[in-house]
Design a protein around this motif. Structure first.
Motif, PDB file in Angstrom:
ATOM      1  N   ALA A 196      31.294  38.445  39.357  1.00 41.30           N
ATOM      2  CA  ALA A 196      30.321  37.653  38.986  1.00 41.30           C
ATOM      3  C   ALA A 196      29.161  38.458  38.796  1.00 41.30           C
ATOM      4  N   PHE A 197      28.254  38.172  37.859  1.00 39.64           N
ATOM      5  CA  PHE A 197      27.001  38.743  37.643  1.00 39.64           C
ATOM      6  C   PHE A 197      26.110  37.846  37.770  1.00 39.64           C
ATOM      7  N   VAL A 198      25.111  37.934  38.678  1.00 37.43           N
ATOM      8  CA  VAL A 198      23.780  37.213  38.955  1.00 37.43           C
ATOM      9  C   VAL A 198      22.764  37.798  38.341  1.00 37.43           C
ATOM     10  N   SER A 199      22.163  37.155  37.353  1.00 39.39           N
ATOM     11  CA  SER A 199      21.062  37.922  36.577  1.00 39.39           C
ATOM     12  C   SER A 199      20.251  36.645  35.839  1.00 39.39           C
ATOM     13  N   PRO A 200      18.807  36.909  35.969  1.00 39.82           N
ATOM     14  CA  PRO A 200      18.191  35.732  35.388  1.00 39.82           C
ATOM     15  C   PRO A 200      18.502  35.045  34.333  1.00 39.82           C
ATOM     16  N   PHE A 201      18.783  35.821  33.174  1.00 37.96           N
ATOM     17  CA  PHE A 201      19.050  35.373  31.913  1.00 37.96           C
ATOM     18  C   PHE A 201      20.261  35.857  31.250  1.00 37.96           C
ATOM     19  N   GLY A 202      21.323  35.858  32.382  1.00 37.05           N
ATOM     20  CA  GLY A 202      22.520  36.096  32.078  1.00 37.05           C
ATOM     21  C   GLY A 202      22.805  37.307  31.425  1.00 37.05           C
ATOM     22  N   ILE A 203      24.146  37.704  30.966  1.00 30.72           N
ATOM     23  CA  ILE A 203      24.517  39.033  30.598  1.00 30.72           C
ATOM     24  C   ILE A 203      24.926  38.694  28.962  1.00 30.72           C
ATOM     25  N   ILE A 204      24.963  39.978  28.552  1.00 31.80           N
ATOM     26  CA  ILE A 204      25.471  40.150  26.922  1.00 31.80           C
ATOM     27  C   ILE A 204      26.724  40.322  27.027  1.00 31.80           C
ATOM     28  N   LYS A 205      27.844  39.520  26.545  1.00 27.39           N
ATOM     29  CA  LYS A 205      29.215  39.833  26.612  1.00 27.39           C
ATOM     30  C   LYS A 205      29.582  41.200  25.632  1.00 27.39           C
ATOM     31  N   GLY A 206      30.181  41.930  26.120  1.00 25.08           N
ATOM     32  CA  GLY A 206      30.773  43.148  25.229  1.00 25.08           C
ATOM     33  C   GLY A 206      31.942  43.895  26.034  1.00 25.08           C
ATOM     34  N   LYS A 207      32.162  44.951  25.551  1.00 23.37           N
ATOM     35  CA  LYS A 207      33.221  45.807  25.873  1.00 23.37           C
ATOM     36  C   LYS A 207      33.158  46.226  27.503  1.00 23.37           C
ATOM     37  N   ASN A 208      31.944  46.323  27.804  1.00 22.31           N
ATOM     38  CA  ASN A 208      31.818  46.809  29.273  1.00 22.31           C
ATOM     39  C   ASN A 208      32.017  45.780  30.314  1.00 22.31           C
ATOM     40  N   SER A 209      32.125  44.472  29.797  1.00 24.88           N
ATOM     41  CA  SER A 209      32.023  43.054  30.667  1.00 24.88           C
ATOM     42  C   SER A 209      33.427  42.438  30.956  1.00 24.88           C
ATOM     43  N   SER A 210      34.279  43.100  30.561  1.00 23.51           N
ATOM     44  CA  SER A 210      35.746  42.514  30.326  1.00 23.51           C
ATOM     45  C   SER A 210      36.325  42.010  31.519  1.00 23.51           C
ATOM     46  N   LEU A 211      35.747  42.790  32.552  1.00 30.44           N
ATOM     47  CA  LEU A 211      36.018  42.239  34.071  1.00 30.44           C
ATOM     48  C   LEU A 211      35.231  41.052  34.663  1.00 30.44           C
ATOM     49  N   VAL A 212      34.078  40.880  34.143  1.00 28.30           N
ATOM     50  CA  VAL A 212      33.323  39.766  34.517  1.00 28.30           C
ATOM     51  C   VAL A 212      33.732  38.327  34.205  1.00 28.30           C
ATOM     52  N   SER A 213      34.226  37.649  35.098  1.00 28.81           N
ATOM     53  CA  SER A 213      34.690  36.279  34.983  1.00 28.81           C
ATOM     54  C   SER A 213      33.888  35.024  35.197  1.00 28.81           C
ATOM     55  N   GLY A 214      32.661  35.531  35.678  1.00 29.88           N
ATOM     56  CA  GLY A 214      31.361  34.383  35.965  1.00 29.88           C
ATOM     57  C   GLY A 214      30.270  34.763  35.941  1.00 29.88           C
ATOM     58  N   GLU A 215      29.324  34.110  35.693  1.00 30.73           N
ATOM     59  CA  GLU A 215      27.769  34.651  35.687  1.00 30.73           C
ATOM     60  C   GLU A 215      26.985  33.300  36.350  1.00 30.73           C
ATOM     61  N   VAL A 216      25.998  33.930  36.963  1.00 29.16           N
ATOM     62  CA  VAL A 216      25.147  32.822  37.566  1.00 29.16           C
ATOM     63  C   VAL A 216      23.516  33.404  36.952  1.00 29.16           C
ATOM     64  N   THR A 217      22.993  32.376  36.413  1.00 27.80           N
ATOM     65  CA  THR A 217      21.756  32.626  35.957  1.00 27.80           C
ATOM     66  C   THR A 217      20.395  31.844  36.630  1.00 27.80           C
ATOM     67  N   LEU A 218      19.372  32.138  36.082  1.00 26.00           N
ATOM     68  CA  LEU A 218      18.128  31.564  36.861  1.00 26.00           C
ATOM     69  C   LEU A 218      18.120  30.105  37.085  1.00 26.00           C
ATOM     70  N   ASN A 219      18.773  29.300  35.800  1.00 26.66           N
ATOM     71  CA  ASN A 219      18.901  28.078  35.871  1.00 26.66           C
ATOM     72  C   ASN A 219      19.868  27.250  37.066  1.00 26.66           C
ATOM     73  N   ASP A 220      20.700  28.389  37.526  1.00 27.03           N
ATOM     74  CA  ASP A 220      21.779  28.162  38.515  1.00 27.03           C
ATOM     75  C   ASP A 220      21.237  28.213  39.916  1.00 27.03           C
ATOM     76  N   LEU A 221      20.413  29.215  40.113  1.00 25.51           N
ATOM     77  CA  LEU A 221      19.637  29.188  41.426  1.00 25.51           C
ATOM     78  C   LEU A 221      18.543  28.249  41.405  1.00 25.51           C
ATOM     79  N   PHE A 222      17.986  27.616  40.508  1.00 25.68           N
ATOM     80  CA  PHE A 222      17.125  26.608  40.555  1.00 25.68           C
ATOM     81  C   PHE A 222      17.767  25.206  40.800  1.00 25.68           C
ATOM     82  N   GLN A 223      18.868  24.925  40.988  1.00 30.79           N
ATOM     83  CA  GLN A 223      19.471  23.854  41.381  1.00 30.79           C
ATOM     84  C   GLN A 223      19.172  23.427  42.681  1.00 30.79           C
ATOM     85  N   LEU A 224      19.153  22.154  43.091  1.00 32.86           N
ATOM     86  CA  LEU A 224      19.092  21.749  44.367  1.00 32.86           C
ATOM     87  C   LEU A 224      20.063  21.954  45.175  1.00 32.86           C
TER      88      LEU A 224
END
Length: 510
Positions: A482-510
């Motif tokens: 999983a990648f945790v980055s404020p504004f998410g990731i750009i899907k591409g050939k180097n992100s094939s192993l990434v199965s989940g992402e966490v963004t700023l909106n996710d971190l701001f959940q109560l």
């Protein structure tokens, strides 16, 4: 429910009439209503706990503790609208010679009695047994049919060396107050390790009788956003995130921000002005928590220089100590006080201790040795390599603090899991979760102010880390990246192993 003839049916607001003799005074406590609870950001569970024991038919003791400036006193005062039968705050020992501390504390306690107890004008008590006997005499004349709330703030400051305070306090509670049925004693303090050692885990007179406790934690990102919105600041999530990297979730620090100024302007005013309030906070912070803070500060300083943390032996070596001395106690006290936390590493047998207090980390990095005193230092440092590198490292800590939000975003919050940090000569993993469903979730944190695009180097690092983990986990283990980055990731050939992402909106959940 409290025995209250004035309570109106079908309402969640109740009022209690206290008649204090010989002169009648009417006090009203407004509580347990949803509108009131919404006035305080967060803290709903803590407010409910405080009020629940106010309605008990027995005498109760509540211990509220947590880091300096986290809002303990504010929470208690606002919950009960300052309606206390007795409210006393211990004197800070910082500027009082140790030889005078006991007399000063007893004198201050007697002054509180004089201000509270109409007609009382007695001499200062000789010791704490006499002082609590006076408090008992005052409380004994109050009405028995209503709960009498006693609030003693900064109680650890009152327990000066060789003062006999704790013995007297135990005797007051055990031999009298606990049996009255109508008393609610709330004690509070920032010296967390003292409270844990002397009230919560002590095997003396209060063992098993110290009632209930609330550890007040710092705000989350979401609660900081709510607080800023309430104050009319209307800051973006990214600006709040950058503020959290400096102030953590300490409400008092956020209160110092001027809503009319940008975050950078506020940081300049608070830290880099010669009279900046938070520039001068450091010494007061540790002096309020530890009676002799020198070795605690030396230990904190050593940990600040190694963001990934140090083992106990590494700390001893870094401090050039001849032996371990009392380093075990120091580390335990620091961890109980919320300044550090310890974790197990897959690559080392010993516990690793990491400094996690955002304010302290920022102070050591940018303030302590800053002789420049450029009043616009922080504004002028934006987008510099030093600042960008620091933000990347500190974003990782923000994510560690918000691990529950990460679990929920990656949809394994209900699966039992253990959080692990990994450091070795060949690989570093920001955060991983060893899950009970034979899965390891590996989280990569990248701070970026725009969507992050993985490079070929990132893809290679991920594959190296999976290979490293296979040395430690059974062959049946599956791996999720999983990648945790404020504004998410750009899907591409180097992100094939990434199965989940966490963004700023996710971190701001109560």
């Amino acid at each position: 429910m409290l025995n209250c003839p004035n309570r109106t049916k079908n309402t969640s607001i109740w009022a209690i009439k206290h008649t204090y003799l010989p002169k009648s005074k009417i006090f009203f406590i407004f509580a347990t209503n949803k509108h009131y609870m919404s006035e305080i950001i967060g803290r709903k569970r803590e407010i409910s706990e405080l009020l629940r024991f106010a309605e008990s038919k027995e005498s109760e003791m509540m211990i509220v503790y947590g880091r300096r400036r986290v809002g303990k006193t504010y929470l208690i005062r606002e919950t009960f609208k300052n309606n206390f039968a007795f409210y006393h705050t211990g004197l800070s020992p910082r500027d009082i010679p140790e030889s005078n501390l006991l007399r000063a504390q007893l004198h201050h306690f007697n002054l509180t009695l004089k201000f509270t107890w109409q007609g009382y004008d007695g001499e200062d008590p000789e010791n704490w047994l006499d002082a609590f006997a006076l408090l008992r005499k005052y409380l004994d004349q109050l009405p028995k049919y209503n709960k009498q709330i006693i609030f003693i703030d900064e109680l650890p400051w009152m327990a000066t060396p060789r003062s006999g305070f704790l013995t007297a306090f135990e005797a007051f509670w055990n031999s009298w107050a606990a049996g009255q049925g109508n008393l609610y004693l709330i004690v509070c303090g920032s010296a967390t390790s003292w409270i844990v050692n002397n009230l919560l885990k002590d095997y003396g007179g209060l063992y098993g009788r110290s009632g209930h406790s609330i550890y007040l934690e710092q705000f989350s990102l979401a609660e900081c956003e709510q607080y800023e919105d309430m104050r009319g600041s209307l800051r973006s999530k990214d600006e709040i995130l950058r503020g959290y990297m400096i102030l953590g979730g300490i409400p008092y620090y956020w209160k110092q921000l001027d809503p009319a100024l940008s975050l950078a302007q506020n940081i300049d005013a608070l830290f880099f002005s010669p009279i900046g309030m938070l520039r001068k906070e450091f010494d007061a912070l540790y002096a309020s928590v530890f009676r002799k803070p020198k070795m605690y500060i030396r230990t904190i300083k050593a940990l600040s220089e190694k963001r990934g943390g140090l083992t106990r032996n590494e700390i001893i070596e870094k401090l050039q100590m001849k032996s371990g001395g009392n380093i075990t106690k120091i580390l335990k006290d620091l961890e109980e006080s919320g300044f550090i936390f310890s974790y197990k590493s897959l690559s080392k047998d010993d516990d690793i201790y990491m400094l996690t207090d955002f304010y302290t980390l920022f102070y050591y990095k940018f303030v302590e040795d800053n002789k420049n005193l450029d009043p616009s230092y922080w504004s002028n440092s934006q987008n510099t390599p030093t600042l960008n590198n620091w933000q990347g490292l500190t974003f990782e800590l923000v994510c560690l603090v918000h691990s529950p939000q990460i679990r929920r975003a990656l949809q394994f919050a209900t699966v039992q899991s253990k959080m692990i940090l990994y450091r070795s000569q060949t690989a570093q993993i920001d955060l991983l979760f060893d899950r009970a469903d034979n899965t390891v979730s590996i989280c990569e944190m990248k701070y970026s102010q725009e969507p992050y695009e993985l490079s070929a180097g990132d893809d290679e690092k991920i594959r190296t880390r999976i290979a490293e983990m296979r040395k430690y986990f059974p062959a049946k283990t599956s791996y999720k990246i999983a990648f945790v980055s404020p504004f998410g990731i750009i899907k591409g050939k180097n992100s094939s192993l990434v199965s989940g992402e966490v963004t700023l909106n996710d971190l701001f959940q109560l």
